[in-house]
Scaffold this motif. Structure first.
Motif, PDB file in Angstrom:
ATOM      1  N   ARG A  91       0.834  -1.204   0.000  1.00  0.00           N
ATOM      2  CA  ARG A  91       0.000   0.000   0.000  1.00  0.00           C
ATOM      3  C   ARG A  91       0.870   1.256   0.000  1.00  0.00           C
ATOM      4  O   ARG A  91       0.551   2.255  -0.665  1.00  0.00           O
ATOM      5  CB  ARG A  91      -0.947  -0.005   1.200  1.00  0.00           C
ATOM      6  N   ALA A  92       1.985   1.221   0.725  1.00  0.00           N
ATOM      7  CA  ALA A  92       2.880   2.366   0.740  1.00  0.00           C
ATOM      8  C   ALA A  92       3.481   2.596  -0.641  1.00  0.00           C
ATOM      9  O   ALA A  92       3.606   3.734  -1.101  1.00  0.00           O
ATOM     10  CB  ALA A  92       3.983   2.158   1.775  1.00  0.00           C
ATOM     11  N   VAL A  93       3.840   1.509  -1.310  1.00  0.00           N
ATOM     12  CA  VAL A  93       4.388   1.628  -2.663  1.00  0.00           C
ATOM     13  C   VAL A  93       3.310   2.125  -3.621  1.00  0.00           C
ATOM     14  O   VAL A  93       3.560   2.992  -4.466  1.00  0.00           O
ATOM     15  CB  VAL A  93       4.976   0.287  -3.135  1.00  0.00           C
ATOM     16  N   GLU A  94       2.102   1.585  -3.502  1.00  0.00           N
ATOM     17  CA  GLU A  94       0.999   2.036  -4.353  1.00  0.00           C
ATOM     18  C   GLU A  94       0.769   3.534  -4.199  1.00  0.00           C
ATOM     19  O   GLU A  94       0.684   4.269  -5.196  1.00  0.00           O
ATOM     20  CB  GLU A  94      -0.289   1.285  -3.994  1.00  0.00           C
ATOM     21  N   ASP A  95       0.656   3.993  -2.963  1.00  0.00           N
ATOM     22  CA  ASP A  95       0.418   5.414  -2.719  1.00  0.00           C
ATOM     23  C   ASP A  95       1.571   6.261  -3.246  1.00  0.00           C
ATOM     24  O   ASP A  95       1.368   7.349  -3.808  1.00  0.00           O
ATOM     25  CB  ASP A  95       0.228   5.664  -1.215  1.00  0.00           C
ATOM     26  N   GLY A  96       2.801   5.753  -3.076  1.00  0.00           N
ATOM     27  CA  GLY A  96       3.958   6.482  -3.556  1.00  0.00           C
ATOM     28  C   GLY A  96       3.981   6.599  -5.067  1.00  0.00           C
ATOM     29  O   GLY A  96       4.296   7.657  -5.615  1.00  0.00           O
ATOM     30  N   LEU A  97       3.639   5.510  -5.749  1.00  0.00           N
ATOM     31  CA  LEU A  97       3.615   5.524  -7.209  1.00  0.00           C
ATOM     32  C   LEU A  97       2.573   6.499  -7.737  1.00  0.00           C
ATOM     33  O   LEU A  97       2.833   7.259  -8.673  1.00  0.00           O
ATOM     34  CB  LEU A  97       3.341   4.117  -7.743  1.00  0.00           C
ATOM     35  N   LEU A  98       1.397   6.483  -7.141  1.00  0.00           N
ATOM     36  CA  LEU A  98       0.342   7.392  -7.583  1.00  0.00           C
ATOM     37  C   LEU A  98       0.727   8.848  -7.364  1.00  0.00           C
ATOM     38  O   LEU A  98       0.275   9.741  -8.090  1.00  0.00           O
ATOM     39  CB  LEU A  98      -0.960   7.073  -6.842  1.00  0.00           C
ATOM     40  N   LYS A  99       1.577   9.085  -6.390  1.00  0.00           N
ATOM     41  CA  LYS A  99       2.005  10.448  -6.076  1.00  0.00           C
ATOM     42  C   LYS A  99       3.087  10.950  -7.025  1.00  0.00           C
ATOM     43  O   LYS A  99       3.081  12.121  -7.428  1.00  0.00           O
ATOM     44  CB  LYS A  99       2.510  10.509  -4.632  1.00  0.00           C
ATOM     45  N   VAL A 100       4.018  10.064  -7.419  1.00  0.00           N
ATOM     46  CA  VAL A 100       5.190  10.544  -8.159  1.00  0.00           C
ATOM     47  C   VAL A 100       5.083  10.379  -9.677  1.00  0.00           C
ATOM     48  O   VAL A 100       5.775  11.073 -10.427  1.00  0.00           O
ATOM     49  CB  VAL A 100       6.484   9.843  -7.674  1.00  0.00           C
ATOM     50  N   ILE A 101       4.229   9.470 -10.148  1.00  0.00           N
ATOM     51  CA  ILE A 101       4.134   9.250 -11.592  1.00  0.00           C
ATOM     52  C   ILE A 101       3.288  10.355 -12.228  1.00  0.00           C
ATOM     53  O   ILE A 101       2.152  10.590 -11.812  1.00  0.00           O
ATOM     54  CB  ILE A 101       3.518   7.875 -11.901  1.00  0.00           C
ATOM     55  N   PRO A 102       3.807  11.030 -13.238  1.00  0.00           N
ATOM     56  CA  PRO A 102       3.034  12.091 -13.909  1.00  0.00           C
ATOM     57  C   PRO A 102       1.728  11.552 -14.478  1.00  0.00           C
ATOM     58  O   PRO A 102       1.655  10.398 -14.926  1.00  0.00           O
ATOM     59  CB  PRO A 102       3.976  12.546 -15.028  1.00  0.00           C
TER      60      PRO A 102
END
Length: 235
Positions: A181-192
């Motif tokens: 979940r932490a990786v998912e949230d991080g990806l959604l935050k940083v990927i344009p």
């Protein structure tokens, strides 16, 4: 797409020290990473074979503790016979097992698929809802499965983090996290935003064929110079 059981995923995956990046990727590096992945594969697709949201839902549910190749072999026989919730219910649990017996955890999966089909018929007329809460309420469907269906069948910019994406997110420095979940949230935050719809497919394919668990193929990696992994392979 693998899970440790046929039950809903807990979202907890330990991060091996050997896969940690030294630092996070910068915004510029992230954009360049996905620009290159898009150039390499402009229209990425899941390797699961399906022709409807229902077929995709079943295929993803069957893929826990199994390979896409193995699932496809089973569904090539199943879907010509039963590719709707009503038709699979008509097969029954024992009938379904005959088609998926080559897949790991097939007993539990057959039970879950039948139960999910019953709910789909009763509540949604046999159709797959394009709604996270409704999907996650189905037996055997967790957040990752729901994300795959929402993204691949309904075009929503969700991020289904499996072991491959979890590894890539941590190893490259793209979106480090202690659990999925932490990786998912991080990806959604940083990927344009322009890359979000296809990002799930690019990352899973990159993790499956290039950034492999035991020995990543760094010499052939298109983002080698952007990746922050400390222990890149040389041959």
């Amino acid at each position: 797409m693998k899970k440790t059981t046929a039950k809903k995923a807990t979202g907890v995956v330990k991060k091996p020290a050997a896969t940690r990046a030294s630092t996070r990727m910068s915004r510029e590096e992230v954009r360049e990473m996905f620009t290159r992945l898009r150039e390499l594969n402009p229209h990425p697709k899941t390797e699961l074979e399906y022709s409807s949201p229902f077929e995709l839902l079943v295929a993803v549910a069957l893929s826990a503790q199994a390979t896409d190749v193995g699932v496809n072999k089973a569904t090539r026989k199943l879907f010509p016979v039963a590719n709707t919730a009503q038709a699979i219910l008509a097969l029954g649990e024992e009938g379904l097992k005959r088609y998926i017996a080559t897949i790991g955890l097939f007993n539990a999966k057959a039970k879950n698929v039948i139960a999910a089909c019953a709910i789909l018929v009763e509540k949604y007329g046999g159709e797959v809802p394009a709604d996270r809460a409704a999907l996650e309420a189905l037996p055997g469907v967790g957040r990752k499965t729901a994300n795959v269906v929402l993204n691949t069948a309904f075009g929503q910019p969700t991020m289904a983090v499996d072991t491959h994406i979890f590894r890539v997110g941590n190893r490259t420095g793209l979106a480090p996290g202690k659990d999925v979940r932490a990786v998912e949230d991080g990806l959604l935050k940083v990927i344009p935003d322009e890359f979000l719809l296809d990002a799930h497919h690019w990352l899973i394919l990159h993790g499956r064929y290039v950034c492999k668990a035991r020995k990543p193929d760094c010499p052939q990696c298109v983002i080698r110079d952007l990746c922050h992994f400390r222990d890149k392979t040389v041959a």
